[in-house]
Write an enzyme that holds these catalytic residues in place. Structure first.
Site, PDB file in Angstrom:
ATOM      1  N   SER A 191      79.168  39.293  29.244  1.00 59.86           N
ATOM      2  CA  SER A 191      78.393  38.063  29.095  1.00 59.86           C
ATOM      3  C   SER A 191      76.928  38.346  29.408  1.00 59.86           C
ATOM      4  CB  SER A 191      78.917  36.973  30.037  1.00 59.86           C
ATOM      5  OG  SER A 191      78.020  35.874  30.057  1.00 59.86           O
ATOM      6  N   LYS A 234      86.497  43.102  27.333  1.00 53.11           N
ATOM      7  CA  LYS A 234      85.668  42.411  26.343  1.00 53.11           C
ATOM      8  C   LYS A 234      84.280  43.026  26.334  1.00 53.11           C
ATOM      9  CE  LYS A 234      84.568  37.801  24.602  1.00 53.11           C
ATOM     10  NZ  LYS A 234      84.872  36.359  24.742  1.00 53.11           N
ATOM     11  N   THR A 262      83.940  40.690  19.600  1.00 52.43           N
ATOM     12  CA  THR A 262      82.937  40.953  20.624  1.00 52.43           C
ATOM     13  C   THR A 262      82.572  39.659  21.345  1.00 52.43           C
ATOM     14  OG1 THR A 262      81.053  40.513  19.159  1.00 52.43           O
ATOM     15  CG2 THR A 262      81.878  42.767  19.184  1.00 52.43           C
TER      16      THR A 262
END
Length: 363
Positions: A191, A234, A262
């Site tokens: 993130s 991730k 993604t």
């Protein structure tokens, strides 16, 4: 869902949703999620919705990472961070749900506004900052839900208040709390909205994190009838091909079960025809502009691993054709989020129907 139903959402329902909260995207999200949470409390309502929207066909079934999925179309992390509407998502025809990203410590996330629509590009920019009620709260909610109607993956991330050097302990605390209730656990190290988080994609840091989590995974798995949980990592679309190859090497060394490709991108390349002030907002970009890069990353991972490592493909899937392209690129499963915002809750049914007509992507 036929074309007329799609047009009804686009021109009938979507404009109403987009006007909620004086056009504030997060307000629309919150109110929609509240309605879905209410629906989730009624078995009869969920059953009725499921009868109308869900395609049940053995040809859609997948077994990935040892988990049986009724179909390959999942809900991406971020839509239902605290897992309040899982029965409703199942009723809408999703084959699995990924809740989270959740952190060890409850946190409010970044200041609002923090979610922006770019309708000209069918995109979103978000800088939510992992707003969630915490891992313990999610664990209690998932415990009450057992058995879940569909597989539930759990995405975990680092608490904002936790220094990067203590990130491993933070992830481990969430992992241990959520282990009993997760079909798989996704390790979110990509993130762009938590300071320093993406540094955990660096080989040495990722190696240490995965070693610690797999240690706990093995320990907890010895006393659980399902055994250790599949761990998936991730990754960001902004990694270079060389960096992705390094991540894959680390993942292979530590028994990672799959890759989610993604997350959102910090790039604004190719973003045209939108208000420059919106395009300049900080945060991760998702939606239509991401599809080309997401497909490239999925193809790259499939090639580098010889199609042996399961991939959950996510990023810019807005239409049945997008879903088919992602599966053909090498994804075992796919996830949607922004596509749901722009094309409505029957998108999973449209994609699953398309899969049934394309033999190349049937299992």
């Amino acid at each position: 869902m036929n074309r007329s139903e799609a047009l009804f959402y686009r021109y009938g329902i979507r404009p109403i949703l987009f006007r909620l909260g004086r056009g504030d995207a997060e307000t629309a999200h919150e109110r929609t999620l509240h309605i879905l949470a209410l629906i989730s409390r009624s078995r009869l309502l969920c059953k009725t919705i499921g009868y109308l929207t869900t395609i049940r066909d053995q040809r859609l079934q997948r077994t990935v990472c040892g988990i049986p999925f009724p179909n390959p179309v999942g809900l991406a992390a971020g839509m239902d961070k605290d897992g309040v509407a899982i029965p409703a998502w199942a009723a809408l025809g999703f084959g699995f749900v990924e809740v989270g990203t959740v952190t060890h410590h409850p946190q409010p996330g970044n200041p609002r506004p923090r979610l922006f629509r770019l309708p000209e590009q069918e995109a979103l920019i978000n800088r939510m900052g992992f707003n969630n009620q915490g891992a313990a709260s999610l664990a209690r909610r998932l415990a009450r839900l057992q058995p879940a109607p569909i597989p539930v993956g759990v995405s975990i991330g680092k608490s904002k208040i936790t220094p990067l050097e203590q990130a491993i302990d933070d992830y481990r605390a969430s992992f241990r709390q959520l282990f009993p209730y997760a079909a798989y656990i996704a390790i979110n190290v990509s993130s762009p909205n938590t300071p320093g988080l993406r540094q955990l994609q660096d080989a040495d840091q990722l190696r240490a994190l995965l070693a610690a989590l797999q240690h706990d995974n093995a320990e907890l798995g010895r006393t659980d009838q399902r055994g250790p949980r599949p761990l998936l990592v991730k990754i960001a679309p902004d990694l270079s091909d060389t960096a992705i190859e390094e991540v894959l090497t680390v993942c292979a060394d530590h028994g990672v079960a799959g890759i989610i490709a993604t997350n959102t991108t910090i790039s604004r390349e190719g973003l045209t025809g939108v208000d420059p002030r919106l395009a300049a907002e900080a945060g991760g970009l998702s939606g239509r502009p991401l599809i080309a890069r997401a497909l490239h990353v999925v193809r790259l991972i499939a090639r580098l691993t010889g199609n042996r490592l399961p991939i959950i493909g996510v990023g810019g899937i807005h239409t049945p054709d997008d879903g088919l392209r992602m599966l053909e690129a090498g994804a075992s499963l796919i996830q949607i989020y922004t596509g749901l915002v722009y094309y409505g809750p029957l998108l999973p049914r449209r994609i699953n129907r398309a899969i049934l007509t394309h033999s190349k992507v049937q299992q």
